[in-house]
Design a protein around this motif. Structure first.
Motif, PDB file in Angstrom:
ATOM      1  N   MET A 292       0.842  -1.213   0.000  1.00 20.21           N
ATOM      2  CA  MET A 292       0.000   0.000   0.000  1.00 20.21           C
ATOM      3  C   MET A 292       0.872   1.256   0.000  1.00 20.21           C
ATOM      4  N   VAL A 293       1.921   1.234   0.798  1.00 19.39           N
ATOM      5  CA  VAL A 293       2.851   2.372   0.808  1.00 19.39           C
ATOM      6  C   VAL A 293       3.495   2.523  -0.571  1.00 19.39           C
ATOM      7  N   HIS A 294       3.907   1.408  -1.139  1.00 20.81           N
ATOM      8  CA  HIS A 294       4.534   1.442  -2.473  1.00 20.81           C
ATOM      9  C   HIS A 294       3.559   2.019  -3.506  1.00 20.81           C
ATOM     10  N   ALA A 295       2.304   1.558  -3.483  1.00 21.16           N
ATOM     11  CA  ALA A 295       1.312   2.052  -4.444  1.00 21.16           C
ATOM     12  C   ALA A 295       1.097   3.555  -4.259  1.00 21.16           C
ATOM     13  N   ALA A 296       1.015   4.002  -2.995  1.00 23.10           N
ATOM     14  CA  ALA A 296       0.853   5.439  -2.730  1.00 23.10           C
ATOM     15  C   ALA A 296       2.041   6.210  -3.288  1.00 23.10           C
ATOM     16  N   SER A 297       3.230   5.646  -3.124  1.00 21.60           N
ATOM     17  CA  SER A 297       4.431   6.365  -3.589  1.00 21.60           C
ATOM     18  C   SER A 297       4.443   6.476  -5.113  1.00 21.60           C
ATOM     19  N   LEU A 298       3.952   5.455  -5.802  1.00 22.16           N
ATOM     20  CA  LEU A 298       3.916   5.523  -7.271  1.00 22.16           C
ATOM     21  C   LEU A 298       2.942   6.600  -7.738  1.00 22.16           C
ATOM     22  N   VAL A 299       1.767   6.665  -7.069  1.00 20.60           N
ATOM     23  CA  VAL A 299       0.773   7.685  -7.429  1.00 20.60           C
ATOM     24  C   VAL A 299       1.370   9.082  -7.251  1.00 20.60           C
ATOM     25  N   LEU A 300       2.026   9.305  -6.116  1.00 19.99           N
ATOM     26  CA  LEU A 300       2.602  10.631  -5.849  1.00 19.99           C
ATOM     27  C   LEU A 300       3.751  10.924  -6.819  1.00 19.99           C
ATOM     28  N   ASP A 301       4.569   9.915  -7.055  1.00 19.48           N
ATOM     29  CA  ASP A 301       5.723  10.075  -7.956  1.00 19.48           C
ATOM     30  C   ASP A 301       5.276  10.471  -9.370  1.00 19.48           C
ATOM     31  N   ASP A 302       4.114   9.981  -9.781  1.00 21.61           N
ATOM     32  CA  ASP A 302       3.623  10.240 -11.151  1.00 21.61           C
ATOM     33  C   ASP A 302       2.994  11.626 -11.324  1.00 21.61           C
TER      34      ASP A 302
ATOM     35  N   PRO B 275       1.985  15.577 -11.734  1.00 18.21           N
ATOM     36  CA  PRO B 275       2.637  16.638 -12.525  1.00 18.21           C
ATOM     37  C   PRO B 275       3.730  17.381 -11.756  1.00 18.21           C
ATOM     38  N   CYS B 276       3.560  17.555 -10.439  1.00 20.44           N
ATOM     39  CA  CYS B 276       4.584  18.288  -9.671  1.00 20.44           C
ATOM     40  C   CYS B 276       5.822  17.439  -9.412  1.00 20.44           C
ATOM     41  N   MET B 277       5.781  16.152  -9.775  1.00 24.45           N
ATOM     42  CA  MET B 277       6.966  15.294  -9.595  1.00 24.45           C
ATOM     43  C   MET B 277       7.416  14.806 -10.972  1.00 24.45           C
ATOM     44  N   ASP B 278       7.097  13.568 -11.354  1.00 22.09           N
ATOM     45  CA  ASP B 278       7.594  13.070 -12.653  1.00 22.09           C
ATOM     46  C   ASP B 278       6.680  13.410 -13.832  1.00 22.09           C
TER      47      ASP B 278
ATOM     48  N   GLY C 202      14.032  10.812   0.442  1.00 21.21           N
ATOM     49  CA  GLY C 202      14.731  10.437  -0.800  1.00 21.21           C
ATOM     50  C   GLY C 202      14.141  11.143  -2.003  1.00 21.21           C
ATOM     51  N   GLN C 203      12.817  11.211  -2.038  1.00 18.88           N
ATOM     52  CA  GLN C 203      12.159  11.866  -3.170  1.00 18.88           C
ATOM     53  C   GLN C 203      12.449  13.364  -3.162  1.00 18.88           C
ATOM     54  N   MET C 204      12.383  13.969  -1.985  1.00 19.75           N
ATOM     55  CA  MET C 204      12.666  15.415  -1.896  1.00 19.75           C
ATOM     56  C   MET C 204      14.081  15.693  -2.408  1.00 19.75           C
ATOM     57  N   ARG C 205      15.028  14.874  -1.974  1.00 18.31           N
ATOM     58  CA  ARG C 205      16.414  15.102  -2.403  1.00 18.31           C
ATOM     59  C   ARG C 205      16.574  14.822  -3.895  1.00 18.31           C
ATOM     60  N   ASP C 206      15.870  13.814  -4.384  1.00 16.52           N
ATOM     61  CA  ASP C 206      15.958  13.501  -5.814  1.00 16.52           C
ATOM     62  C   ASP C 206      15.467  14.685  -6.650  1.00 16.52           C
ATOM     63  N   LEU C 207      14.378  15.311  -6.179  1.00 14.79           N
ATOM     64  CA  LEU C 207      13.809  16.429  -6.932  1.00 14.79           C
ATOM     65  C   LEU C 207      14.597  17.719  -6.751  1.00 14.79           C
ATOM     66  N   ARG C 208      15.143  17.915  -5.551  1.00 19.12           N
ATOM     67  CA  ARG C 208      15.628  19.255  -5.218  1.00 19.12           C
ATOM     68  C   ARG C 208      17.134  19.370  -4.994  1.00 19.12           C
TER      69      ARG C 208
ATOM     70  N   LYS D 257       5.207   1.767 -18.694  1.00 18.74           N
ATOM     71  CA  LYS D 257       5.293   3.076 -18.027  1.00 18.74           C
ATOM     72  C   LYS D 257       6.216   3.962 -18.846  1.00 18.74           C
ATOM     73  N   ASP D 258       6.191   5.279 -18.537  1.00 21.53           N
ATOM     74  CA  ASP D 258       7.009   6.204 -19.322  1.00 21.53           C
ATOM     75  C   ASP D 258       8.482   5.858 -19.163  1.00 21.53           C
ATOM     76  N   VAL D 259       9.248   6.109 -20.199  1.00 21.65           N
ATOM     77  CA  VAL D 259      10.711   5.964 -20.086  1.00 21.65           C
ATOM     78  C   VAL D 259      11.344   7.321 -20.360  1.00 21.65           C
ATOM     79  N   GLY D 260      12.628   7.421 -20.028  1.00 18.81           N
ATOM     80  CA  GLY D 260      13.330   8.700 -20.215  1.00 18.81           C
ATOM     81  C   GLY D 260      12.777   9.761 -19.287  1.00 18.81           C
ATOM     82  N   GLN D 261      12.217   9.304 -18.126  1.00 16.24           N
ATOM     83  CA  GLN D 261      11.568  10.228 -17.198  1.00 16.24           C
ATOM     84  C   GLN D 261      12.551  10.921 -16.274  1.00 16.24           C
ATOM     85  N   ASP D 262      13.753  10.328 -16.149  1.00 18.41           N
ATOM     86  CA  ASP D 262      14.685  10.850 -15.156  1.00 18.41           C
ATOM     87  C   ASP D 262      15.324  12.140 -15.658  1.00 18.41           C
ATOM     88  N   ASP D 263      14.734  13.286 -15.252  1.00 16.36           N
ATOM     89  CA  ASP D 263      15.327  14.567 -15.635  1.00 16.36           C
ATOM     90  C   ASP D 263      16.656  14.760 -14.906  1.00 16.36           C
ATOM     91  N   GLU D 264      16.678  14.278 -13.642  1.00 15.27           N
ATOM     92  CA  GLU D 264      17.883  14.444 -12.854  1.00 15.27           C
ATOM     93  C   GLU D 264      18.863  13.327 -13.196  1.00 15.27           C
TER      94      GLU D 264
END
Ligand code: GRG
Length: 297
Positions: A84-94, A96-99, A163-169, A242-249
């Motif tokens: 459930m945590v993993h599924a929530a993280s995928l939804v948030l990761d996807d 517009p403000c993230m990936d 981890g996500q905050m650091r990945d983005l910022r 799923k989308d590829v080439g998503q890693d801007d960082e």
């Protein structure tokens, strides 16, 4: 440790169930653990949770329980909470403000289907439900609290959110090998470690077992994120769903190049096998997963 009587009391040695059987068991239990009503919140949460994921983390939790001599079922609800945590993280990761991803598990992402508001609220509800599932599972109270401690540690300031905050910022200058490793360990490794540590504890493992499983979880968490980065760089939308080439960082693929990343995956998998035994069912499951990803590692 499970409640007395939860483990089969027979003289036959415990035979590890196949990953396909465990996958079915997890899928069936997830359906039971998420509300079945027709509210938009429940529909959105079910779509996020029940789509065709690999269920790697619950399977690892269950196999870790079996690895230390318990029954895989000892960690079924805990594994579902992790999923459930993993599924929530995928939804948030996807979002517009993230990936800003369009596709997940072969389907339009939840925010594209149901709206950003529904996606955020479904993620919050799933995260909340993960704790409730552990609270309601019939384990000794100490085990429930230990499981909640592991799970909440993996989500927050020392886990996914950090981890996500650091990945983005994080500034590009901070994304050297050490910085990237920390981000990967927080964003991806933390949930793998929580899965196998909790599985080992609920299966009745001792401190030495938990230390071995922790080393295993660290190694496969890193290998898994490297594999995800390789797939993002070199696979296709059709193959991955799923989308590829998503890693801007920048990722390790940018930093080290493909060959060195593949070598690092192999090295991490060797380390994982060293920790739990190369022939163990747990390690064989992980090797099969990586073979299935067809990375040539
Ligand atoms: C508060 C839960 C929460 C999260 C907030 C958005 C976020 C912080 C973290 C994102 C973490 C993330 C998406 C890491 C990537 C992990 C990864 C390699 C995912 C792919 O997992 P698979 O291959 O996917 O197991 P399936 O679809 O098979 O389940």
């Amino acid at each position: 440790m499970a409640i007395a009587g939860a483990r089969p009391q027979t003289n036959t040695p415990y035979a590890p169930a196949s990953s396909a059987e465990l996958h079915l068991q997890v899928q069936a239990r997830l359906v039971e653990l998420v509300p079945a009503d027709n509210s938009l919140l429940s529909i959105s949460a079910r779509e996020a949770l029940l789509g065709p994921g690999k269920r790697v983390r619950p399977l690892l939790a269950m196999m870790a329980a079996g690895h230390v001599g318990g029954a895989a079922e000892d960690a079924l609800d805990y594994g579902c909470a992790i999923e459930m945590v993993h599924a929530a993280s995928l939804v948030l990761d996807d979002l517009p403000c993230m990936d800003d991803a369009a596709l997940r598990r072969g389907q339009p992402t939840l925010h594209r289907r149901r709206g950003e508001d529904a996606a955020v609220l479904a993620a919050v509800a799933l995260l909340n439900q993960s704790t409730r599932v552990i609270l309601q599972t019939p384990l000794h109270i100490e085990d429930r609290l230990a499981a909640i401690d592991l799970l909440t540690h993996a989500v927050g300031f020392e886990g996914l959110a950090q981890g996500q905050m650091r990945d983005l910022r994080d500034a590009p200058g901070d994304r050297d090998a050490a910085g990237l490793r920390q981000i990967n360990d927080l964003k991806t490794g933390a949930l793998f470690i929580a899965a196998v540590q909790g599985g080992a504890r609920l299966g009745g493992g001792d401190e030495a077992d938990i230390a071995r499983l922790t080393a295993f979880g660290e190694a496969i968490g890193f290998a898994f994120q490297l594999c995800d980065d390789l797939l993002d760089a070199y696979s296709t939308v059709e193959a991955l769903g799923k989308d590829v080439g998503q890693d801007d960082e920048a990722t390790f693929v940018d930093l080290w190049g493909e060959g060195r990343v593949r070598a690092a995956v192999r090295q991490s998998l060797t380390r994982a096998g060293d920790a739990v035994g190369h022939d163990s069912a747990l390690n064989q499951y992980v090797l099969a997963l990586f073979r299935h990803a067809d990375l040539g590692v």
